[in-house]
Structures are given as C-alpha cells and as structure tokens.
Design an enzyme around this catalytic site. Structure first.
Site, PDB file in Angstrom:
ATOM      1  N   PRO A  21       0.814  -1.222   0.000  1.00 25.91           N
ATOM      2  CA  PRO A  21       0.000   0.000   0.000  1.00 25.91           C
ATOM      3  C   PRO A  21       0.850   1.276   0.000  1.00 25.91           C
ATOM      4  O   PRO A  21       0.360   2.348  -0.347  1.00 25.91           O
ATOM      5  CB  PRO A  21      -0.807  -0.105   1.296  1.00 25.91           C
ATOM      6  N   SER A  77       2.544  -3.585  -7.216  1.00 25.47           N
ATOM      7  CA  SER A  77       3.500  -2.728  -6.527  1.00 25.47           C
ATOM      8  C   SER A  77       4.517  -2.268  -7.554  1.00 25.47           C
ATOM      9  O   SER A  77       4.297  -2.410  -8.751  1.00 25.47           O
ATOM     10  CB  SER A  77       4.191  -3.536  -5.415  1.00 25.47           C
ATOM     11  N   ASP A  79       8.768  -2.551  -8.758  1.00 23.26           N
ATOM     12  CA  ASP A  79       9.611  -3.716  -9.026  1.00 23.26           C
ATOM     13  C   ASP A  79      10.204  -4.322  -7.751  1.00 23.26           C
ATOM     14  O   ASP A  79      10.522  -5.507  -7.713  1.00 23.26           O
ATOM     15  CB  ASP A  79      10.725  -3.326 -10.004  1.00 23.26           C
ATOM     16  N   GLY A  80      10.358  -3.503  -6.700  1.00 25.83           N
ATOM     17  CA  GLY A  80      10.987  -3.981  -5.466  1.00 25.83           C
ATOM     18  C   GLY A  80      10.251  -5.145  -4.822  1.00 25.83           C
ATOM     19  O   GLY A  80      10.858  -6.064  -4.286  1.00 25.83           O
ATOM     20  N   SER A 110       6.464   3.535  -8.366  1.00 23.72           N
ATOM     21  CA  SER A 110       6.908   4.666  -9.193  1.00 23.72           C
ATOM     22  C   SER A 110       7.812   4.177 -10.319  1.00 23.72           C
ATOM     23  O   SER A 110       7.857   4.762 -11.384  1.00 23.72           O
ATOM     24  CB  SER A 110       7.588   5.755  -8.362  1.00 23.72           C
ATOM     25  N   GLY A 111       8.542   3.062 -10.100  1.00 22.01           N
ATOM     26  CA  GLY A 111       9.381   2.526 -11.172  1.00 22.01           C
ATOM     27  C   GLY A 111       8.826   1.202 -11.652  1.00 22.01           C
ATOM     28  O   GLY A 111       9.173   0.156 -11.115  1.00 22.01           O
TER      29      GLY A 111
END
Length: 367
Positions: A21, A77, A79-80, A110-111
């Site tokens: 989240p 989410s 990539d992390g 964001s990425g």
C-alpha cells in the site's frame, strides 16, 4: 514469437495478490479496487489480497506458505516487491516447483519497469499510469503466461540474489536511490533525481569484465570438463553433486577471488559514469533502455558509460532513451554489448549498487 511456449491459467482461477500500500505515491490499494478487481471478476479470477505491512513481509509469505491453493501470484506494486517475491520463492526447498507458478506484475509503484517491458513485448502502445495498469490487468485476464529469464548475482561477501530486471552501479543507481525522498511525485521523482545527479556528476573507478554472447560457443571450461569446479556464490562444489533442492550452479563464472576465464573480455577503461546490466527492455515506464531485449532471450544487455562525457550529452542520451533511440546517437562514451555473464570489481567501495532498484552495498559482484 517463434519458440515461445505458452501456458494457460485455469478457469475459474484463484490468484494471490501481494500488494504494497506504500508503493509509488501510495495509491495501489485504491487502484486495485477501482481498476483491477472488476476486470478480474469479469474474467472469473478470484483473489486473495495480502497487504504487506513491512519490508520482507512478502518475501517471508511466499517462502513459507503452502502455495498450492493459488494458480498464480500477482504482485501489485513497484519492481521492489517482485524482487522480494522471486527471492522468497528461490529460498524454498521446493524452489524448482515453486518457480513454475505463474507470476504477474501489475504496476503500482513509481518505477514500473517490468510492467512497461511486458506491455512493450505484448505489442501495446507506450502508456503509463492507469492505462498501463489496465493493459497489464488485461494480460492477466487473458491468462497466457510464458518463461522469463532470471539472472543469478553473487557478491564478494557471499550473498546471492536472483534478479529479473537489472543490476546497476553509478549514475542510474544514484538517481534511483537519491530520488526515494520524492516518492510522492510518482514517476516524476526520476526526472528530478536525474537533474540533481547531473549537477554533481560523479566518476566511479573499477574493472568491468564480461563474456560476450558471441564468444561463448564451447569454450567455457565447464562445457569441456563436466567435473570442473563451479561456484554457487558460496562453496565451490563439483558439478552435478548439488544436493536435491540446492540452487542451480553458476556454471559460467569463476569464483570471485579468481581471475575471470581467459575467453572473457576485460574493458580497458576503468573510469565509469555508469554500468548497467539490464535483462528487460525498460528501465522505467519512460526509459526504453534495451529495445532488443525479450523476456527469455538468454541474454544480459550490458551498458556502460565511460568517464569524460559532458552533462549536455548525458542529458541528450536520457531524453533519447525515452524513445529507445539513444544508441542511434553513436555517442563514443556509451557502450552496449549483449553478454551471458559479467563481473564488476569497484576499486573502492564508492557509490550505490542496485539490483532490481533495491540498494546494495558496493562490493565486487558477478552475474
């Protein structure tokens, strides 16, 4: 494309959705309920939503849980979180089976590099934000899945990671990590970060070596000698003696303390602005770094930028990268080579290393 074999998700289908989240600008849960859930319901895909509460939460969940009740694992989410999931799966005693479970990425960070890459491979127009989320959800609804390459990375301190996107050192990694404090800006954080890192352009010293795709035919010692030593990043074992459940050996690599094999290429320059080994097409939603990449081409697309490049040229390259035309500029400082394996040995522990956008301590690493 020829040679791709596709599986199909069953109908009805049960998906475990791992959702962070906090990712991106913090809208993932709202977007999931507004955009994704109605589409999945229509496609007969039932969901169990697991909302992560802390770092490594998803890692532990997929490492320890019985996954048999789900047909697919969906990561909503950046990539992390997928990096956590992949490495959690690879820590299971039954990793070979667990890695056959189809994985799906829905952009909520964001990425969103992998989501942008898959959108590109699917032949869709370049899109971002809600449009990208809709496209990726549509791919999940269709239920087709295929293989994806993973890269095995090992570090001098004995860590081993499995990476699906890329390994970086220097400028790009600095932008990624320095811009964390602007998460609330969404993907604009990378633009701001780029300008800030350009202002204080750093040079990094180290040795880069690689095994070019072309040089590999039959010349690796492991191919000649079935009993040659291979290392899995921890303890060299004779090939084929791995216990059941042990991780796949890094058969192309010599142990980090030893010189690279003789048929590898050692880059003559030792001063870099950046080194980036990417295995998918996109480095971010608006950065088409390796237009030739495919999901499982068995190839690491290695880019490095030699010191001496001007800030203006560097900015031009990044602007061109949004269209994937940076290599057409024929910049003498930017080098690109498709490789099977690489090694990077920093001269001093300076700069941030990243794997799939997550920060690593700076030390010798190979993949």
């Amino acid at each position: 494309p020829a040679g791709d074999s596709y599986g199909v998700l069953p109908r009805p289908c049960h998906a475990l959705v791992l959702l962070n989240p906090q990712s991106g600008s913090g809208r993932a849960l709202d977007d999931f309920q507004a955009v994704v859930q109605p589409m999945l319901a229509e496609a007969d895909i039932a969901t169990t939503v697991f909302v992560t509460e802390r770092p490594h939460h998803a890692h532990e969940k997929v490492r320890d849980e019985d996954l048999s009740q789900w047909d697919t694992l969906v990561v909503m989410s950046g990539d992390g979180l997928l990096f956590e999931v992949v490495n959690g799966l690879m820590e299971r005693p039954d990793w070979k089976e667990a890695m056959k479970k189809p994985l799906c990425i829905l952009p909520g960070g964001s990425g969103n590099a992998l989501a942008a890459s898959i959108n590109y491979y699917a032949g869709y127009d370049h899109v971002a934000k809600k449009k990208l989320l809709t496209n990726c959800t549509f791919i999940l609804c269709k239920g087709l899945y295929t293989q994806m390459d993973l890269v095995s990375l090992s570090t001098a301190s004995g860590k081993r990671f499995f990476s699906f996107l890329g390994f970086g050192w220097g400028f790009i990694s600095d932008v990624d990590i320095d811009s964390e404090k602007y998460r609330w800006l969404g993907s604009a954080r990378f633009t701001l970060g780029t300008l800030q890192c350009l202002a204080k352009l750093r040079v990094y010293q180290g040795r880069l070596s690689y095994l070019p795709v072309a040089a590999e035919q039959g010349s690796s010692p492991a191919a000649r000698d079935p009993h040659g030593p291979v290392t899995n990043g921890h303890i060299p074992q004779p090939a084929g003696t791995g216990a059941p459940g042990s991780l796949p050996p890094d058969s192309l690599l010599a142990p980090l303390g030893q010189p690279v094999p003789a048929h590898w290429t050692v880059v003559p320059e030792e001063e870099f602005v950046l080194v980036y080994a990417i295995y998918q097409s996109h480095l971010g939603t608006n950065l088409l770094m390796a237009p030739a990449a495919r999901l499982h081409d068995g190839c690491i697309h290695l880019f490095y930028m030699k010191a001496g490049i001007s800030r203006v040229t560097l900015l031009k390259l990044f602007l061109a990268m949004s269209r994937g035309t940076h290599l057409d500029l024929n910049c003498p400082h930017l080098c690109y080579v498709p490789v099977r394996a690489f090694r990077l040995e920093p001269r001093v522990a300076a700069g941030i290393m990243t794997v799939d956008g997550e920060a690593l301590a700076c030390e010798p690493v190979q993949g």
